[in-house]
Design a protein around this motif. Sequence first.
Motif, mmCIF file in Angstrom:
data_model
loop_
_atom_site.group_PDB
_atom_site.id
_atom_site.type_symbol
_atom_site.label_atom_id
_atom_site.label_comp_id
_atom_site.label_asym_id
_atom_site.label_seq_id
_atom_site.Cartn_x
_atom_site.Cartn_y
_atom_site.Cartn_z
ATOM 1 N N SER A 1 -7.507 -20.062 -25.053
ATOM 2 C CA SER A 1 -8.345 -20.623 -26.517
ATOM 3 C C SER A 1 -9.926 -20.747 -26.141
ATOM 4 O O SER A 1 -10.279 -20.306 -24.891
ATOM 5 N N LYS A 2 -10.627 -20.694 -27.202
ATOM 6 C CA LYS A 2 -12.224 -20.803 -26.741
ATOM 7 C C LYS A 2 -12.329 -22.018 -26.073
ATOM 8 O O LYS A 2 -11.759 -23.266 -26.064
ATOM 9 N N SER A 3 -13.507 -21.828 -25.115
ATOM 10 C CA SER A 3 -13.803 -22.999 -24.203
ATOM 11 C C SER A 3 -14.048 -24.374 -24.923
ATOM 12 O O SER A 3 -14.749 -24.441 -25.918
ATOM 13 N N ILE B 1 -24.272 -9.129 -27.965
ATOM 14 C CA ILE B 1 -25.004 -9.896 -27.323
ATOM 15 C C ILE B 1 -24.745 -11.300 -28.065
ATOM 16 O O ILE B 1 -24.494 -11.281 -29.262
ATOM 17 N N ASN B 2 -24.708 -12.451 -27.172
ATOM 18 C CA ASN B 2 -23.952 -13.592 -28.153
ATOM 19 C C ASN B 2 -24.768 -14.868 -27.362
ATOM 20 O O ASN B 2 -24.994 -14.791 -26.265
ATOM 21 N N SER B 3 -25.128 -15.856 -28.372
ATOM 22 C CA SER B 3 -25.440 -17.119 -27.826
ATOM 23 C C SER B 3 -24.843 -18.028 -28.713
ATOM 24 O O SER B 3 -25.677 -18.776 -29.551
ATOM 25 N N MET B 4 -23.671 -18.124 -28.780
ATOM 26 C CA MET B 4 -22.932 -19.294 -29.604
ATOM 27 C C MET B 4 -23.009 -20.331 -29.400
ATOM 28 O O MET B 4 -23.191 -21.024 -30.757
ATOM 29 N N GLY B 5 -23.282 -21.104 -28.316
ATOM 30 C CA GLY B 5 -23.622 -22.444 -28.157
ATOM 31 C C GLY B 5 -22.380 -23.126 -28.149
ATOM 32 O O GLY B 5 -22.282 -24.401 -28.533
ATOM 33 N N LEU B 6 -21.313 -22.614 -27.579
ATOM 34 C CA LEU B 6 -19.830 -23.355 -27.523
ATOM 35 C C LEU B 6 -19.540 -23.678 -28.860
ATOM 36 O O LEU B 6 -18.836 -25.116 -28.690
ATOM 37 N N PRO B 7 -19.331 -23.251 -29.789
ATOM 38 C CA PRO B 7 -18.804 -23.687 -31.220
ATOM 39 C C PRO B 7 -17.187 -23.888 -30.822
ATOM 40 O O PRO B 7 -16.782 -22.823 -30.526
ATOM 41 N N ASN B 8 -16.746 -25.003 -31.126
ATOM 42 C CA ASN B 8 -15.275 -25.304 -30.830
ATOM 43 C C ASN B 8 -14.785 -26.578 -31.531
ATOM 44 O O ASN B 8 -15.422 -27.364 -31.893
ATOM 45 N N LEU C 1 -11.604 -24.579 -20.408
ATOM 46 C CA LEU C 1 -12.398 -25.827 -20.605
ATOM 47 C C LEU C 1 -13.833 -25.543 -20.405
ATOM 48 O O LEU C 1 -14.285 -24.960 -19.133
ATOM 49 N N SER C 2 -14.763 -26.097 -20.922
ATOM 50 C CA SER C 2 -16.133 -26.018 -20.683
ATOM 51 C C SER C 2 -16.799 -27.231 -20.947
ATOM 52 O O SER C 2 -17.922 -27.397 -21.950
ATOM 53 N N GLY C 3 -16.582 -28.410 -20.336
ATOM 54 C CA GLY C 3 -17.266 -29.517 -20.726
ATOM 55 C C GLY C 3 -18.692 -29.559 -20.394
ATOM 56 O O GLY C 3 -19.406 -28.918 -19.774
ATOM 57 N N ILE D 1 -11.140 -23.005 -16.146
ATOM 58 C CA ILE D 1 -12.253 -23.927 -16.250
ATOM 59 C C ILE D 1 -13.562 -22.801 -16.294
ATOM 60 O O ILE D 1 -13.722 -22.016 -15.359
ATOM 61 N N ASN D 2 -14.318 -23.054 -17.083
ATOM 62 C CA ASN D 2 -15.522 -21.995 -17.411
ATOM 63 C C ASN D 2 -16.687 -22.704 -16.447
ATOM 64 O O ASN D 2 -17.128 -23.584 -16.835
ATOM 65 N N LEU D 3 -16.995 -21.882 -15.518
ATOM 66 C CA LEU D 3 -17.991 -22.270 -14.734
ATOM 67 C C LEU D 3 -19.588 -22.042 -15.160
ATOM 68 O O LEU D 3 -20.654 -22.110 -14.543
ATOM 69 N N SER D 4 -19.547 -21.075 -16.360
ATOM 70 C CA SER D 4 -20.678 -20.843 -16.943
ATOM 71 C C SER D 4 -21.082 -22.426 -17.695
ATOM 72 O O SER D 4 -22.188 -22.083 -18.429
ATOM 73 N N CYS D 5 -20.467 -23.401 -17.897
ATOM 74 C CA CYS D 5 -20.629 -24.543 -18.461
ATOM 75 C C CYS D 5 -21.982 -25.103 -18.104
ATOM 76 O O CYS D 5 -22.446 -24.813 -17.027
ATOM 77 N N PRO D 6 -22.615 -25.724 -19.082
ATOM 78 C CA PRO D 6 -23.804 -26.149 -18.688
ATOM 79 C C PRO D 6 -24.023 -27.168 -17.526
ATOM 80 O O PRO D 6 -23.229 -27.789 -17.312
ATOM 81 N N ASN D 7 -25.025 -26.915 -16.857
ATOM 82 C CA ASN D 7 -25.120 -27.776 -15.409
ATOM 83 C C ASN D 7 -26.413 -28.893 -16.045
ATOM 84 O O ASN D 7 -26.850 -28.938 -17.031
ATOM 85 N N ILE E 1 -15.428 -10.859 -15.558
ATOM 86 C CA ILE E 1 -16.675 -11.816 -15.469
ATOM 87 C C ILE E 1 -16.926 -12.420 -16.844
ATOM 88 O O ILE E 1 -16.242 -11.980 -17.734
ATOM 89 N N ASN E 2 -17.747 -13.471 -17.036
ATOM 90 C CA ASN E 2 -18.260 -13.820 -18.153
ATOM 91 C C ASN E 2 -19.416 -12.869 -18.520
ATOM 92 O O ASN E 2 -19.688 -11.990 -17.653
ATOM 93 N N SER E 3 -19.966 -13.066 -19.452
ATOM 94 C CA SER E 3 -20.980 -12.109 -20.060
ATOM 95 C C SER E 3 -22.142 -12.452 -19.216
ATOM 96 O O SER E 3 -22.206 -13.160 -18.378
ATOM 97 N N ILE E 4 -22.999 -11.095 -19.167
ATOM 98 C CA ILE E 4 -24.192 -11.193 -18.158
ATOM 99 C C ILE E 4 -25.057 -11.850 -18.810
ATOM 100 O O ILE E 4 -25.635 -11.441 -20.233
HETATM 101 C C1 LIG Z 1 -22.957 -20.162 -22.582
HETATM 102 C C2 LIG Z 1 -22.223 -21.545 -22.710
HETATM 103 C C3 LIG Z 1 -22.650 -21.997 -23.909
HETATM 104 C C4 LIG Z 1 -22.793 -22.416 -21.533
HETATM 105 C C5 LIG Z 1 -20.787 -21.502 -22.519
HETATM 106 C C6 LIG Z 1 -19.785 -20.805 -23.678
HETATM 107 C C7 LIG Z 1 -20.118 -19.128 -23.755
HETATM 108 C C8 LIG Z 1 -20.550 -18.775 -24.694
HETATM 109 C C9 LIG Z 1 -21.047 -19.378 -25.823
HETATM 110 O O1 LIG Z 1 -20.447 -20.171 -26.552
HETATM 111 O O2 LIG Z 1 -22.271 -19.111 -26.202
HETATM 112 N N1 LIG Z 1 -20.701 -17.408 -24.638
HETATM 113 C C10 LIG Z 1 -20.287 -16.414 -23.820
HETATM 114 O O3 LIG Z 1 -20.527 -15.143 -23.603
HETATM 115 N N2 LIG Z 1 -19.894 -17.033 -22.524
HETATM 116 C C11 LIG Z 1 -19.587 -18.508 -22.370
HETATM 117 O O4 LIG Z 1 -19.225 -18.859 -21.430
#
Ligand SMILES: CC(C)(C)CCc1c(C(=O)O)[nH]c(=O)[nH]c1=O
Length: 310
Positions: free
Chosen positions: A43-45, A67-74, A99-101, A125-131, A192-195
């Motif tokens: 599922s989506k984070s 290229i994406n900057s979705m911003g965790l829409p879920n 999960l990306s709390g 668990i998504n370790l690219s989650c915001p810190n 990997i997650n996106s660069i």
């Molecule tokens: C980048 C974050 C918004 C902090 C996490 C969700 C996420 C997103 C996103 O929802 O923007 N896009 C990605 O390519 N990877 C991710 O892990």
Amino acid sequence: VDLSVTWLGRTMPGCLYNASGVWCREEDELEAVRASAAAALISKSATLAPREGNPEPRYHRTALGSINSMGLPNRGFAYYLDYARRYDYACGKPLFLSLSGMTLEDNLTMLRTLAAAGLPAIPEINLSCPNVPGKPQLGYDFVATTEALNAFDQAWPGRYGVKLPPYFDQAHFAAMAEILNRHPRLAFVTCINSIGNGLVVDIDSEAVAIKPKDGLGGLGGDYVLPTALANVREFYRLLPGKDIVGCGGVRSGREAFMHILAGARAVQVGTCLYHEGPAAFARIAAELAELMQAKGYRKLDDFRGRLRTL
Ligand SMILES: CC(C)(C)CCc1c(C(=O)O)[nH]c(=O)[nH]c1=O
């Protein structure tokens, strides 16, 4: 030719599934992946509360990827937990919940709630989650990662995985491996997650391609294949006893073969799935099977991790 994968105490019918974030935010998308030739689904984070995400345009395709900057829409954690409660695990396709709390506490709350539900769904668990603002993403903050993994071990009794951002420095591979190897129930890492923070420029409009972050966004697709393969191969070597899930640049049987050669147990598809849809899984699986047939391989174990050096 046998594309099945045995890991996490179960056998999935193939080796391909979706990358978190792609074709998996809504239940109908998840169901379309499950009904496809995908061998699993994720599922989506999820964040604890539902999120709209960033203003559009927030995703853009180029000739070389995305290229994406979705911003965790879920839809929020409860939505995906509800799907996991109703999921038919007997179908043989494992369900992963990403999960990306927004905070460590939110991740722990989601893990504890999932544990209490007692479902076969497996957390990634998504370790690219915001810190903490001003600090790098969790996966690039080794102290924060250590603290988070110790907390995850307390909050979740079973096996789990983490989605890692790409690393580019041998010292970082070593530092992360040293941390990850301290956690026996951390059963897999997805590389990997996106660069992060690429910038796509349109020369006609002389403008960036996406609205958030003045155009900065995570790169996927062909752009990331060599980095994805490097991360798979390095962590395959550095994390004995753990499984590596390959993610990044897979658009045909060829890249899936490369990821498995590099050590991947299973392979996720992101950018290519975004554009082709779930039909991509049958195509890529057929291409992989054809490649294996031509090379005389009967099953994935015949070549997994056998990438030759010179
Ligand atoms: C980048 C974050 C918004 C902090 C996490 C969700 C996420 C997103 C996103 O929802 O923007 N896009 C990605 O390519 N990877 C991710 O892990």
